[in-house]
Write a protein that holds these residues in place. Structure first.
Motif, PDB file in Angstrom:
ATOM      1  N   LEU A  63      46.938  65.839  -8.963  1.00 29.97           N
ATOM      2  CA  LEU A  63      47.898  66.051  -7.873  1.00 29.97           C
ATOM      3  C   LEU A  63      49.331  65.981  -8.391  1.00 29.97           C
ATOM      4  O   LEU A  63      50.176  66.800  -8.017  1.00 29.97           O
ATOM      5  CB  LEU A  63      47.679  65.002  -6.781  1.00 29.97           C
ATOM      6  CG  LEU A  63      48.555  65.130  -5.523  1.00 29.97           C
ATOM      7  CD1 LEU A  63      48.320  66.459  -4.823  1.00 29.97           C
ATOM      8  CD2 LEU A  63      48.283  63.977  -4.563  1.00 29.97           C
ATOM      9  N   ILE A  64      49.605  65.017  -9.265  1.00 30.13           N
ATOM     10  CA  ILE A  64      50.946  64.901  -9.850  1.00 30.13           C
ATOM     11  C   ILE A  64      51.287  66.146 -10.666  1.00 30.13           C
ATOM     12  O   ILE A  64      52.399  66.691 -10.552  1.00 30.13           O
ATOM     13  CB  ILE A  64      51.039  63.624 -10.727  1.00 30.13           C
ATOM     14  CG1 ILE A  64      51.232  62.403  -9.822  1.00 30.13           C
ATOM     15  CG2 ILE A  64      52.194  63.708 -11.723  1.00 30.13           C
ATOM     16  CD1 ILE A  64      51.364  61.090 -10.548  1.00 30.13           C
ATOM     17  N   ILE A  65      50.342  66.624 -11.470  1.00 30.37           N
ATOM     18  CA  ILE A  65      50.578  67.831 -12.279  1.00 30.37           C
ATOM     19  C   ILE A  65      50.878  69.033 -11.381  1.00 30.37           C
ATOM     20  O   ILE A  65      51.827  69.793 -11.627  1.00 30.37           O
ATOM     21  CB  ILE A  65      49.362  68.131 -13.186  1.00 30.37           C
ATOM     22  CG1 ILE A  65      49.186  67.009 -14.219  1.00 30.37           C
ATOM     23  CG2 ILE A  65      49.517  69.470 -13.897  1.00 30.37           C
ATOM     24  CD1 ILE A  65      47.854  67.048 -14.961  1.00 30.37           C
ATOM     25  N   LEU A  66      50.076  69.199 -10.323  1.00 31.85           N
ATOM     26  CA  LEU A  66      50.267  70.330  -9.400  1.00 31.85           C
ATOM     27  C   LEU A  66      51.620  70.260  -8.698  1.00 31.85           C
ATOM     28  O   LEU A  66      52.322  71.277  -8.568  1.00 31.85           O
ATOM     29  CB  LEU A  66      49.141  70.376  -8.367  1.00 31.85           C
ATOM     30  CG  LEU A  66      47.756  70.775  -8.900  1.00 31.85           C
ATOM     31  CD1 LEU A  66      46.702  70.640  -7.813  1.00 31.85           C
ATOM     32  CD2 LEU A  66      47.776  72.207  -9.432  1.00 31.85           C
ATOM     33  N   LEU A  67      52.007  69.068  -8.230  1.00 28.64           N
ATOM     34  CA  LEU A  67      53.295  68.905  -7.555  1.00 28.64           C
ATOM     35  C   LEU A  67      54.454  69.234  -8.482  1.00 28.64           C
ATOM     36  O   LEU A  67      55.438  69.869  -8.075  1.00 28.64           O
ATOM     37  CB  LEU A  67      53.445  67.474  -7.023  1.00 28.64           C
ATOM     38  CG  LEU A  67      52.624  67.105  -5.786  1.00 28.64           C
ATOM     39  CD1 LEU A  67      52.790  65.626  -5.458  1.00 28.64           C
ATOM     40  CD2 LEU A  67      53.039  67.950  -4.578  1.00 28.64           C
TER      41      LEU A  67
END
Length: 300
Positions: free
Chosen positions: A40-44
């Motif tokens: 999720l952090i990578i995608l954001l």
């Protein structure tokens, strides 16, 4: 190499068989939270334009590293909770050790790159954009990954050249070098010395750079006259500082504890912190303490 063993048995937490199902579900939940949080952090960071800054670029690399780090250990550990044999081949054991050592070393250098970024942002704000350019970010991140994977080749090869002729039970939940040395039929005094030197070369330079960066950062923050200014400056690096303390704190304790039978269980439990719990906590620490992340998450 006169090794006669073709496989090892990972004992893990097999001394508490009544808790196998509970531990399986517990670590499965941790793995799910870790993978979900880091992805999720990578995608954001990829999607949100406001997060296209050096600090979040390094954080994206850290999340990617943590995903690989956990996936190297936890899936096999989960399978072992459901089976009774817990076998791992000789080659797969040293392959797991190589990736563990590589990713741990890369994390040390990546954390130091992040601390250097915070040092420039707080202590050299007028020169920050020039010094921390896109090229600098790419070189620092790529250098961290490269150092980890190149340095660990020597460590893994040196460990694999030892002779293993039995027993083959590793008293740990993954293939780490200390439990492997215990099983070796070779004289390990020289190997332990060389391994310690190689491990120190991977961890001490980035640790000292991180320490020096935070000494400069704290000194600069204390010179800020207003409380609001000090709090604002400290908030930009507090999440990273917590992660550094968690990672290095448990790592130092594990590898400085006396290697006695009485402390093996303590060693295993502490190893869970930096191999499994820290990768899970990192996305929670950064997301819960970061306004930009909360805003990006709301927009998504």
């Amino acid at each position: 190499n006169q090794t006669s063993l073709t496989e090892f048995i990972l004992l893990g937490f097999g001394n508490i068989p009544n808790l196998r199902i509970f531990l399986f579900l517990f670590f499965l939940l941790i793995y799910f939270v870790t993978i979900t949080g880091n992805i999720l952090i990578i995608l954001l960071i990829v999607i949100d334009q406001h997060l296209h800054t050096p600090m979040y670029y390094f954080l994206g690399n850290l999340s990617c590293l943590e995903t690989c780090y956990t996936s190297n250990i936890l899936p096999r550990m989960l399978v072992n909770f459901l089976t009774k044999e817990n076998r791992i081949s000789f080659n797969n054991c040293f392959l797991q050790f190589y990736f563990f050592a590589s990713l741990a070393c890369a994390e040390c250098y990546l954390l130091s790159a992040m601390s250097y970024d915070r040092y420039l942002a707080i202590c050299k704000p007028l020169h920050y954009t020039t010094l921390m350019s896109v090229r600098s970010c790419i070189l620092l991140a790529a250098g961290s990954w490269l150092c980890g994977f190149l340095a660990s080749i020597c460590t893994t090869l040196y460990a694999s050249w030892l002779t293993f002729c039995g027993p083959n039970e590793i008293d740990h939940f993954f293939c780490d070098y200390t439990p492997l040395l215990v099983l070796s039929c070779s004289e390990t005094h020289e190997t332990e010395s060389v391994m310690s030197i190689l491990a120190s070369a991977c961890t001490m330079p980035p640790f000292l750079l991180t320490l020096a960066s935070y000494i400069c950062i704290i000194t600069a923050i204390l010179k800020i006259p207003s409380n609001v200014g000090r709090q604002k400056a400290f908030s930009t690096c507090s999440s990273h500082l917590i992660v550094v303390i968690l990672f290095y704190g448990t790592l130092i304790i594990v590898y400085t504890l006396p290697k006695t039978k009485a402390l093996r269980e303590v060693n295993k439990i502490l190893s869970v912190f930096y191999t499994i719990l820290t990768p899970m906590l990192n996305p929670l620490i950064y997301s819960l303490r970061n306004k930009k992340f909360k805003e990006a998450l709301r927009k998504a």
